[in-house]
Enzyme design. Structure first.
Site, PDB file in Angstrom:
ATOM      1  N   ASN A  38      93.421  85.051  -8.409  1.00 37.91           N
ATOM      2  CA  ASN A  38      93.316  85.434  -9.812  1.00 37.91           C
ATOM      3  C   ASN A  38      94.216  86.613 -10.192  1.00 37.91           C
ATOM      4  O   ASN A  38      94.095  87.165 -11.278  1.00 37.91           O
ATOM      5  CB  ASN A  38      91.866  85.760 -10.173  1.00 37.91           C
ATOM      6  CG  ASN A  38      90.936  84.621  -9.824  1.00 37.91           C
ATOM      7  OD1 ASN A  38      90.226  84.679  -8.831  1.00 37.91           O
ATOM      8  ND2 ASN A  38      90.999  83.549 -10.597  1.00 37.91           N
ATOM      9  N   ILE A  64      96.222  90.193 -14.137  1.00 41.27           N
ATOM     10  CA  ILE A  64      94.899  89.761 -13.700  1.00 41.27           C
ATOM     11  C   ILE A  64      94.342  88.701 -14.634  1.00 41.27           C
ATOM     12  O   ILE A  64      94.448  88.824 -15.860  1.00 41.27           O
ATOM     13  CB  ILE A  64      93.920  90.961 -13.706  1.00 41.27           C
ATOM     14  CG1 ILE A  64      94.487  92.096 -12.863  1.00 41.27           C
ATOM     15  CG2 ILE A  64      92.538  90.551 -13.205  1.00 41.27           C
ATOM     16  CD1 ILE A  64      93.843  93.435 -13.139  1.00 41.27           C
ATOM     17  N   CYS A  65      93.716  87.668 -14.053  1.00 41.39           N
ATOM     18  CA  CYS A  65      93.006  86.693 -14.879  1.00 41.39           C
ATOM     19  C   CYS A  65      91.515  86.941 -14.704  1.00 41.39           C
ATOM     20  O   CYS A  65      90.929  86.550 -13.702  1.00 41.39           O
ATOM     21  CB  CYS A  65      93.364  85.278 -14.457  1.00 41.39           C
ATOM     22  SG  CYS A  65      92.515  84.030 -15.413  1.00 41.39           S
ATOM     23  N   LEU A  66      90.927  87.641 -15.650  1.00 44.23           N
ATOM     24  CA  LEU A  66      89.493  87.948 -15.571  1.00 44.23           C
ATOM     25  C   LEU A  66      88.935  87.902 -16.991  1.00 44.23           C
ATOM     26  O   LEU A  66      89.478  88.539 -17.893  1.00 44.23           O
ATOM     27  CB  LEU A  66      89.288  89.345 -14.947  1.00 44.23           C
ATOM     28  CG  LEU A  66      87.840  89.821 -14.820  1.00 44.23           C
ATOM     29  CD1 LEU A  66      87.070  88.943 -13.838  1.00 44.23           C
ATOM     30  CD2 LEU A  66      87.784  91.277 -14.341  1.00 44.23           C
TER      31      LEU A  66
END
Ligand SMILES: [Zn+2]
Ligand SMILES: [Zn+2]
Ligand SMILES: [Zn+2]
Ligand SMILES: [Zn+2]
Ligand SMILES: [Zn+2]
Ligand SMILES: [Zn+2]
Lengths: 199, 483
Positions: A83, A91-93
């Site tokens: 991620n 960041i993929c959050l």
């Protein structure tokens, strides 16, 4: 609005400094400038993960519309995680995107990122290459993540085999990080990594 | 069909007539039922729909909202949230609400999943968790959850969300709270902000139309028309303002006889394989007889070499004479019957060959359509000259334009028969389809040939050809258009 942002960051900064996580050295927060628009975060790799023993630096930028919009956060320390981009640290959050709530704080963000290191979500990847490895060859992924933690985040686990393969590529004139990326992407298959680098 | 309004115990979820009352006004004003039935029998592409303006749709939605709010004794704002979360199906909302109002409100994210404990506030001052300012309690407000925030923070929250295009999905500011802010709550906090209010209302309207299965925004550029139909079918609708035509079900270019999923699959495949298929885009081919280079500048695939006058087919380079007969097989792909026993490599090659066969024809008809558009333009100029010099009036030449338009319509359908055939299983049905496709193709090329030479072709002859081509098209659609 900007006024609220500064007030909030001031307060949150104090909150983090006093928190029990700081006492346990799990998270850290530092100011970069005096007007509370940029901060430096740090999280410790969670125990029993490939990131254990490493320290990961984060760039935190506070938008003018904070806390109504989330802070912009990026890993400054290179990391191998489905991620998180191995190239840019993006960041993929969800809470840094549409799931952000104005009542959340920087402490929430740091703890969520730490939780992300313990539990990746390969189905919502930021780095497709890493995510594929995670799903297809978990052991290889762990080995690679541990190696990156050792090299870039000061983790304790040296892997002589990885270092040896990287050295072979360096001897062929490849730059070290580029060699590491190629080998990591091809499950440490020296032949295929070489092929890709010279094609 | 009539639902008794008073007897709620008899409510039946499957009876959807109730909520259509509003629509009937829009449908029944110019079409009698008998006429409609007739049309759908003779024309496989017949579809009953209306082109509405934003104002008309707003009125339509408001009527639905109002009737639900009266029926359930709830505010219009709450009725909107419930309708929006149930694809504007009034009856479903009524059923669910009567059965279990609490659960319905939780599912629609009006109430929190766990009932909020009423907090007893002892002090008259509170600190807002967002702006961390301490204020008098009367400056605070909450949604149906327990999360109190100051009014200024709510206002800013809404401003920021709306600026990002979010409207019906704006939620509470607390961590992990999913409770939504209904329209009246949002508008209350934007009292003196006219432009933001307008933006908000514009966005909610857009969300409502998108969540409504019977409404579609016209995809035409800068067009505000909304197409409305009670039936959700993969049929062609044409915007009466900008003339854009599209498939009502999926909103993409109309694609009969292929269905929505298959055309999507096909277009994705074409995009993925665009490089492999690139060589096809050649505009020139060599005459199969005298090998002189021939450029294609019309839509017709019946080519005549300018040098040796040989008649050949642009697609397969075969002799055109064989194309006019019963044995017209240019459109059919002949699969290798022993392919299952061949190597993986040979199978892959065969798969590519098959794909290219269909792709080539799909692409070629698409190009022909564009070229025929140019032919039509040229025709317009020529006829203009004729009329100017006293050779008849525009009305006399009208049949030529009718022919050109019919040709475009037929070729369009023909183009979309190729993805349909590509994904069909081999068997008698496919054989029948390809037979009809070949027939249609032959008649279309005949028509195209005649339209290109329109002024010298006999009018009766042309009109006869038009009739044949359109009959072939309708027959194919009747047999294979499965909606
Ligand atoms: Zn506040
Ligand atoms: Zn809440
Ligand atoms: Zn339109
Ligand atoms: Zn469709
Ligand atoms: Zn020739
Ligand atoms: Zn042919």
């Amino acid at each position: 609005m900007a006024n609220i942002a500064a007030q909030r960051i001031k307060r949150e900064f104090k909150e983090v400094i006093k928190s029990e996580e700081v006492a346990k050295c799990a998270i850290k927060l530092e100011l970069v400038d005096d007007n509370y628009t940029e901060l430096r975060g740090e999280i410790a790799g969670p125990p029993d993960t490939a990131y254990e023993g490493g320290n990961f630096l984060l760039e935190i930028k506070v938008p003018e519309t904070y806390p109504f919009n989330p802070p912009k956060v990026r890993f400054m320390t290179r990391i191998w995680h489905p991620n998180i981009s191995s190239v840019t640290g993006a960041i993929c959050l969800d809470i840094l995107k549409d799931q952000w709530a104005a009542a959340m704080t920087l402490r929430t963000v740091l703890l969520s990122l730490q939780a992300l290191l313990s539990a990746a979500e390969p189905d919502d990847p930021q780095d497709a290459v890493v995510a594929r490895q995670y799903k297809e060859n978990l052991e290889m992924f762990k080995l690679t993540a541990r190696h990156w933690t050792n090299v870039y985040a000061g983790g304790p686990n040296v892997n002589p085999e990885c270092d040896e393969k990287i050295k072979r590529l360096i001897d062929m004139g490849i730059e070290e990080h580029q060699a590491r990326v190629a080998l990591s992407s091809y499950n440490w298959d020296l032949e295929r990594a070489t092929e890709q680098l010279f094609s | 069909m009539a639902t008794s309004q008073g007897n709620d115990s008899d409510m039946d979820c499957s009876d959807n007539e109730d909520c259509y009352d509003d629509y009937n006004d829009y449908y029944n004003d110019d079409n009698s039922d008998g006429e409609q039935l007739d049309m759908s029998k003779t024309d496989p592409e017949y579809f009953d729909y209306k082109c509405l303006s934003e104002e008309e749709v707003e009125r339509l939605l408001n009527e639905t909202v109002e009737s639900l709010s009266n029926r359930l004794f709830i505010s219009p704002s709450l009725a909107k949230v419930l309708l929006h979360s149930h694809e504007w199906n009034s009856n479903e909302v009524i059923c669910k609400y009567k059965e279990n109002p609490q659960q319905t409100l939780i599912a629609a994210k009006i109430d929190p999943p766990t009932p909020s404990k009423s907090i007893i506030v002892t002090s008259t001052y509170l600190s807002c968790p967002v702006c961390i300012t301490t204020l008098n309690i009367d400056k605070f407000i909450k949604l149906n959850c327990t999360h109190m925030f100051c009014k200024d923070c709510w206002t800013t929250h809404f401003e920021v969300q709306i600026a990002q295009g979010i409207s019906t999905a704006i939620s509470c500011m607390a961590k992990d709270c999913v409770v939504l802010a209904p329209e009246d709550f949002v508008l209350k906090h934007l009292q003196h902000k006219t432009s933001i209010r307008e933006k908000y209302q514009h966005f909610t309207f857009r969300d409502y139309v998108k969540s409504h299965p019977e409404l579609r925004f016209c995809p035409g550029p800068n067009c505000s028309v909304i197409i409305c139909s009670r039936e959700i079918k993969a049929k062609r609708v044409v915007c009466d303002k900008c003339n854009t035509g599209f498939c009502f079900k999926c909103g993409c270019d109309y694609h009969a006889p292929t269905d929505c999923q298959v055309i999507k699959k096909w277009l994705t495949k074409c995009a993925d394989d665009s490089e492999t298929a690139n060589y096809i885009s050649a505009h020139t081919k060599d005459c199969p007889k005298c090998h002189i280079c021939i450029e294609k500048n019309g839509g017709c695939n019946h080519m005549q070499c300018s040098n040796c006058k040989h008649d050949f087919c642009w697609m397969c380079l075969g002799d055109w004479k064989s194309h006019g007969s019963e044995y017209y097989e240019c459109s059919r792909y002949r699969e290798n019957p022993n392919i299952a026993h061949e190597s993986a490599h040979a199978q892959a090659r065969e798969a590519l060959k098959k794909y290219l066969h269909y792709y080539e024809r799909w692409e070629n008809h698409s190009k022909s359509l564009k070229l025929e558009e140019q032919t039509l333009e040229k025709l317009r100029t020529r006829i203009n000259k004729k009329v100017m010099s006293g050779l008849g009036t525009w009305i006399d030449w009208q049949y030529l334009f009718t022919a050109a338009n019919l040709l475009a319509k037929c070729r369009y359908t023909l183009q979309y028969t190729y993805p349909f055939a590509y994904y069909m299983d081999t068997g008698p049905r496919k054989e029948l389809f390809e037979y009809q496709q070949a027939q249609l193709e032959a008649e279309i090329e005949n028509l195209s040939w005649k339209v290109e030479r329109a002024e010298t072709t006999d009018r009766g002859d042309l009109e006869n050809q038009m009739d044949i081509a359109e009959k072939r098209r309708t027959t194919l659609l009747k047999d294979f258009l499965d909606v």
